[in-house]
Design an enzyme around this catalytic site. Structure first.
Site, PDB file in Angstrom:
ATOM      1  N   LYS A 116       0.810  -1.215   0.000  1.00 14.87           N
ATOM      2  CA  LYS A 116       0.000   0.000   0.000  1.00 14.87           C
ATOM      3  C   LYS A 116       0.849   1.273   0.000  1.00 14.87           C
ATOM      4  O   LYS A 116       0.472   2.270  -0.616  1.00 14.87           O
ATOM      5  CB  LYS A 116      -0.931   0.022   1.213  1.00 14.87           C
ATOM      6  CG  LYS A 116      -2.079  -0.978   1.153  1.00 14.87           C
ATOM      7  CD  LYS A 116      -2.973  -0.804   2.373  1.00 14.87           C
ATOM      8  CE  LYS A 116      -3.789  -2.040   2.694  1.00 14.87           C
ATOM      9  NZ  LYS A 116      -4.952  -2.265   1.867  1.00 14.87           N
ATOM     10  N   GLU A 200      -3.146   7.201   7.827  1.00 16.89           N
ATOM     11  CA  GLU A 200      -3.984   7.979   6.918  1.00 16.89           C
ATOM     12  C   GLU A 200      -4.981   8.804   7.690  1.00 16.89           C
ATOM     13  O   GLU A 200      -5.429   8.400   8.767  1.00 16.89           O
ATOM     14  CB  GLU A 200      -4.806   7.013   6.035  1.00 16.89           C
ATOM     15  CG  GLU A 200      -4.213   6.755   4.696  1.00 16.89           C
ATOM     16  CD  GLU A 200      -5.011   5.750   3.896  1.00 16.89           C
ATOM     17  OE1 GLU A 200      -4.422   5.182   2.987  1.00 16.89           O
ATOM     18  OE2 GLU A 200      -6.203   5.528   4.171  1.00 16.89           O
ATOM     19  N   HIS A 234     -15.382  -4.381   6.905  1.00 13.67           N
ATOM     20  CA  HIS A 234     -14.573  -4.190   5.698  1.00 13.67           C
ATOM     21  C   HIS A 234     -14.766  -5.271   4.649  1.00 13.67           C
ATOM     22  O   HIS A 234     -13.993  -5.370   3.706  1.00 13.67           O
ATOM     23  CB  HIS A 234     -13.083  -4.045   6.048  1.00 13.67           C
ATOM     24  CG  HIS A 234     -12.835  -2.991   7.084  1.00 13.67           C
ATOM     25  ND1 HIS A 234     -13.184  -1.672   6.875  1.00 13.67           N
ATOM     26  CD2 HIS A 234     -12.325  -3.054   8.334  1.00 13.67           C
ATOM     27  CE1 HIS A 234     -12.884  -0.983   7.959  1.00 13.67           C
ATOM     28  NE2 HIS A 234     -12.372  -1.791   8.863  1.00 13.67           N
ATOM     29  N   GLU A 274      -9.465   1.243  -6.334  1.00 15.21           N
ATOM     30  CA  GLU A 274     -10.390   1.525  -5.236  1.00 15.21           C
ATOM     31  C   GLU A 274     -10.146   2.924  -4.686  1.00 15.21           C
ATOM     32  O   GLU A 274      -9.005   3.283  -4.385  1.00 15.21           O
ATOM     33  CB  GLU A 274     -10.204   0.502  -4.104  1.00 15.21           C
ATOM     34  CG  GLU A 274     -10.574  -0.905  -4.502  1.00 15.21           C
ATOM     35  CD  GLU A 274     -10.618  -1.874  -3.310  1.00 15.21           C
ATOM     36  OE1 GLU A 274     -11.349  -2.857  -3.400  1.00 15.21           O
ATOM     37  OE2 GLU A 274      -9.920  -1.633  -2.296  1.00 15.21           O
ATOM     38  N   GLU A 292      -6.255   1.651  -3.088  1.00  8.93           N
ATOM     39  CA  GLU A 292      -5.373   0.598  -3.590  1.00  8.93           C
ATOM     40  C   GLU A 292      -5.884   0.123  -4.928  1.00  8.93           C
ATOM     41  O   GLU A 292      -7.002   0.447  -5.333  1.00  8.93           O
ATOM     42  CB  GLU A 292      -5.299  -0.568  -2.600  1.00  8.93           C
ATOM     43  CG  GLU A 292      -6.597  -1.316  -2.413  1.00  8.93           C
ATOM     44  CD  GLU A 292      -6.414  -2.538  -1.511  1.00  8.93           C
ATOM     45  OE1 GLU A 292      -5.270  -2.947  -1.248  1.00  8.93           O
ATOM     46  OE2 GLU A 292      -7.442  -3.087  -1.096  1.00  8.93           O
ATOM     47  N   ASN A 294      -6.528  -3.370  -7.163  1.00  6.19           N
ATOM     48  CA  ASN A 294      -6.573  -4.830  -7.188  1.00  6.19           C
ATOM     49  C   ASN A 294      -6.279  -5.280  -8.611  1.00  6.19           C
ATOM     50  O   ASN A 294      -7.011  -4.952  -9.538  1.00  6.19           O
ATOM     51  CB  ASN A 294      -7.929  -5.332  -6.717  1.00  6.19           C
ATOM     52  CG  ASN A 294      -8.131  -5.025  -5.245  1.00  6.19           C
ATOM     53  OD1 ASN A 294      -7.202  -5.161  -4.452  1.00  6.19           O
ATOM     54  ND2 ASN A 294      -9.309  -4.571  -4.881  1.00  6.19           N
ATOM     55  N   ARG A 296      -6.564  -7.768 -10.629  1.00  4.36           N
ATOM     56  CA  ARG A 296      -7.231  -9.017 -11.027  1.00  4.36           C
ATOM     57  C   ARG A 296      -8.682  -8.705 -11.318  1.00  4.36           C
ATOM     58  O   ARG A 296      -9.130  -7.579 -11.131  1.00  4.36           O
ATOM     59  CB  ARG A 296      -7.173 -10.012  -9.865  1.00  4.36           C
ATOM     60  CG  ARG A 296      -7.739  -9.374  -8.605  1.00  4.36           C
ATOM     61  CD  ARG A 296      -7.894 -10.346  -7.467  1.00  4.36           C
ATOM     62  NE  ARG A 296      -7.940  -9.657  -6.187  1.00  4.36           N
ATOM     63  CZ  ARG A 296      -9.004  -9.076  -5.660  1.00  4.36           C
ATOM     64  NH1 ARG A 296     -10.147  -9.075  -6.311  1.00  4.36           N
ATOM     65  NH2 ARG A 296      -8.951  -8.471  -4.496  1.00  4.36           N
TER      66      ARG A 296
HETATM   67  P1  ADP Z   1      -7.861  -3.884   2.880  1.00  2.00           P
HETATM   68  O1  ADP Z   1      -6.831  -3.993   1.779  1.00  2.00           O
HETATM   69  O2  ADP Z   1      -7.386  -4.464   4.176  1.00  2.00           O
HETATM   70  O3  ADP Z   1      -9.222  -4.344   2.474  1.00  2.00           O
HETATM   71  P2  ADP Z   1      -8.421  -1.101   2.294  1.00  2.00           P
HETATM   72  O4  ADP Z   1      -7.338  -0.119   2.268  1.00  2.00           O
HETATM   73  O5  ADP Z   1      -8.961  -1.592   0.976  1.00  2.00           O
HETATM   74  O6  ADP Z   1      -7.971  -2.327   3.203  1.00  2.00           O
HETATM   75  O7  ADP Z   1      -9.630  -0.546   3.157  1.00  2.00           O
HETATM   76  C1  ADP Z   1     -10.728  -1.360   3.493  1.00  2.00           C
HETATM   77  C2  ADP Z   1     -11.920  -0.520   3.888  1.00  2.00           C
HETATM   78  O8  ADP Z   1     -11.600   0.323   4.999  1.00  2.00           O
HETATM   79  C3  ADP Z   1     -12.405   0.446   2.822  1.00  2.00           C
HETATM   80  O9  ADP Z   1     -13.292  -0.170   1.928  1.00  2.00           O
HETATM   81  C4  ADP Z   1     -13.067   1.531   3.648  1.00  2.00           C
HETATM   82  O10 ADP Z   1     -14.353   1.104   4.038  1.00  2.00           O
HETATM   83  C5  ADP Z   1     -12.220   1.600   4.895  1.00  2.00           C
HETATM   84  N1  ADP Z   1     -11.178   2.646   4.799  1.00  2.00           N
HETATM   85  C6  ADP Z   1      -9.965   2.521   4.219  1.00  2.00           C
HETATM   86  N2  ADP Z   1      -9.263   3.673   4.295  1.00  2.00           N
HETATM   87  C7  ADP Z   1     -10.027   4.557   4.947  1.00  2.00           C
HETATM   88  C8  ADP Z   1      -9.863   5.948   5.362  1.00  2.00           C
HETATM   89  N3  ADP Z   1      -8.747   6.624   5.128  1.00  2.00           N
HETATM   90  N4  ADP Z   1     -10.899   6.527   6.017  1.00  2.00           N
HETATM   91  C9  ADP Z   1     -12.032   5.840   6.296  1.00  2.00           C
HETATM   92  N5  ADP Z   1     -12.240   4.548   5.952  1.00  2.00           N
HETATM   93  C10 ADP Z   1     -11.260   3.911   5.291  1.00  2.00           C
END
Ligand code: ADP
Length: 646
Positions: A116, A200, A234, A274, A292, A294, A296
């Protein structure tokens, strides 16, 4: 185009890829583990190769064996599906070294998006908006705390190698930072072997909106967005396209950013970028940030297919075979609205506990797309993800599509295992969701209402009771009653944990009353079959003393022998049993130890999750039958409490 491809996956995604191959006349090779020897994807493919074993490590993750299978069967390319080896750059290199084509991006593109922190830095450089935060190499706790302070609370700590929400912690205030950091790091170290984190800004009222991209290795197009804000811990539950409230301006900005992201890494094939979106005050072109990519095909790709008319797997095959992008950006348009709901074998009232079992009956309504890897009679194995199917609907508008989703869910029939169907139905009826007011916190806020188990409808209950007694057929003169007057019988049934006794009174052929507690439900047979309380009979499935009356909600009623209930009631609270097959992670008690109702006695790891086993009553541990590290079957007794009053 290829003559033959191998699908290095199982379940619904393997079946979905084979569907497209069949349409294109491409021969398919399935691979399978021992437990999947009779699986649907094996039946659908032209050729199948056994990989052995049951666990993914012994089967679907064996890159060498999969490449050997491709060569032995004359496959020219390998489609990885999602999960398993789909985002493993070493596998991509091995496939290419063997002279085969990997249907997906290059190893280099996968690596660029693999962590990430590096991905965020790369995206910022390419001019893609990223969530404000710290993604540097310096990982000392006090340094990270200062960075968090500079970003401004609330902040989110994320494992750089994270996925599936693991290693992620929300921190509301500085005093909670140190503890949250330590626990995120330790979870990340265990899960990914990498304790590095980034920090973040936490977006309040966040929406998860992702853009489908497709590249040919140089140029890319986007196929609009999907809204995946309905999440539980999540994990996505219901996805839709397009996103509610999306404006043309914001869609163009997000699409451009996603295409920039894909082109920055020379992306080839289907991918998803995403974004996290601030939904607190409508959607604005400056209110989305890269999370991020993905690299695929994504589980929820069918909603994009439904609104664009594109078969993404066909595009994947064409581009992997060397064809240019099938169309230009301006050729792509959105038609209508689509939803996808993920149907899982899970016990919602027990806290969404993944479940196993044999699908005694499985059927989907005709006017929905159901992507599934299982059939009636198949087992949901503890070795893999417990997803049963994805139910996908499309309509001219969001309202129509949502009504179709509700109908499709109430027309979906599963017997033999518990499912999240009622939860999905409740979600599809949720007021806020119906209005398009979605954010990632919606499910969590309304969880209680969404998972409430309604009292069984008397008509459905009466139908279940007659079905259990075999009295719901076309009546014959001597069925269940006597010529000289009404005949009554008591029937004891159980719904979940609740045992009750009802009375069935047969007055005449086709004329039966069912007394349930205080109400009497008339069951009458007429020209259109049975009616219960005046309502038409629903579809019902009966096997092994269990009646499943389908509908919204589906009602499951077990017939019980009253003697069994009394015998079982005392014993069950003495024994702590494994609710599913799995590995005992930890045991917290020893013989002679006093425990209180609700105490955590052991942890079982199963279906990729940890499950706490709790004491059902106060007592003393009499025996511990399982040690940490042992594999156990469902129903195995792990701990026994001393008998009460012993
Ligand atoms: P993972 O790879 O573990 O699934 P992500 O970075 O894709 O993690 O984040 C998963 C979920 O967490 C997102 O879909 C969102 O709902 C929440 N999320 C991620 N980053 C933030 C952020 N900066 N603020 C609020 N919610 C977040």
């Amino acid at each position: 185009m290829f003559d033959t491809i191998l699908i290095a996956n199982r379940g619904e995604i393997a079946c979905r890829v084979i569907d497209t191959c069949r349409r294109l006349g491409v021969r398919t090779v399935a691979v399978h583990s021992d437990v999947d020897a009779q699986a649907r994807h094996v039946e659908m493919a032209d050729v199948a190769v056994s990989l052995g074993g049951a666990s993914p490590a012994e089967s679907y993750l064996r890159g060498d064996a999969i490449i050997a299978a491709a060569r032995a069967t004359g496959a020219q390319a390998i489609h990885p599906g999602y999960g398993f080896l789909s985002e493993n750059p070493d596998f991509v290199e091995a496939v290419e070294a063997a002279g085969l084509v990997f249907i997906g991006p290059s190893a280099k593109a996968i690596r660029a998006m693999g962590l990430k922190d590096a991905a965020k830095a790369l995206m910022a450089e390419a001019g893609v908006p990223v969530v404000p935060g710290y993604q540097g190499a310096e990982q000392a706790p006090d340094h990270l705390a200062r960075e968090a302070e500079a970003i401004g609370y609330p902040v989110l700590i994320k494992a750089v190698a994270g996925g599936g929400g693991k290693g992620m912690r929300l921190v509301e205030a500085p005093k909670a930072f140190a503890d949250a950091l330590a626990s995120a790091q330790s979870e990340a170290r265990t899960a990914f072997g990498n304790a590095h984190v980034l920090i973040e800004k936490y977006i309040t009222s966040p929406r998860h909106i992702e853009v489908q991209v497709f590249g040919d290795g140089t140029r890319a197009v986007h196929l609009f967005e999907r809204d995946c804000s309905l999440q539980r811990r999540h994990q996505k539950v219901i996805e839709e396209a397009p996103a509610p409230g999306m404006t043309a301006e914001m869609r163009a900005a997000m699409g451009d950013a996603a295409v920039r992201a894909a082109e920055a890494i020379g992306y080839k094939g289907a991918g998803t970028v995403e974004f996290i979106v601030d939904g607190s005050d409508g959607l604005h072109p400056d209110g989305f940030w890269f999370m991020e990519m993905n690299t695929r095909l994504q589980v929820e790709h069918p909603v994009t297919e439904a609104i664009t008319g594109v078969d993404l797997v066909e595009w994947q095959l064409r581009v992997a075979a060397g064809a240019p992008l099938p169309c230009a950006q301006e050729d792509l348009t959105i038609t209508g609205h689509a939803f996808e709901a993920r149907l899982y074998a899970e016990d919602v009232p027990a806290g969404f506990l993944p479940s196993t079992g044999r699908l005694a009956h499985l059927a989907f309504p005709e006017d929905a797309r159901a992507d599934t890897g299982v059939r009636s009679g198949d087992a949901i194995s503890p070795h893999y993800d417990p997803m049963i199917a994805k139910v996908i609907v499309h309509g001219p508008s969001r309202d129509v599509a949502l009504r179709k989703l509700r109908r499709a869910l109430s027309g979906t029939q599963v017997a033999g295992t518990v499912t999240n169907l009622a939860f999905l139905g409740a979600l599809a009826r949720h007021d806020g969701f119906s209005r398009g007011e979605v954010d990632t916190g919606l499910i969590g806020r309304d969880l209680e209402a969404l998972t409430a188990v309604p009292d069984p409808a008397p008509a459905a209950m009466a139908q279940a009771v007659l079905a259990l007694k075999g009295l719901d057929r076309a009546p014959r003169p001597l069925d269940g009653f006597a010529l000289w007057g009404p005949v009554a019988q008591d029937v004891t049934v159980r719904i979940g944990e609740d045992v009750s006794t009802c009375r069935v009174i047969c007055h005449a052929p086709g004329e039966i009353d069912v007394e349930l507690g205080g109400t009497t439900v008339p069951a009458r047979f007429g020209a259109n079959g049975w009616r219960y309380d005046g309502q038409p009979a629903r579809d019902v499935f009966v096997a092994d003393g269990r009646a499943t009356v389908f509908g919204d909600p589906t009602l499951v009623v077990d017939h019980v022998d009253p003697l069994d209930v009394d015998a079982g009631a005392g014993a069950s609270s003495d024994l702590i049993e494994a609710p599913m097959p799995g590995m005992v992670r930890s045991v917290f008690v020893e013989v002679g130890q006093a425990v209180t109702r609700g105490d955590r006695l052991a942890v079982l790891e199963a279906m990729k999750m940890e499950h706490s086993l709790l004491a059902a009553r106060d007592g003393t541990v009499a025996e511990v039958m399982a040690a940490a590290g042992t594999q156990v079957e469902a129903g195995a007794v792990l701990i026994r409490l001393e008998e009460e009053n012993a």
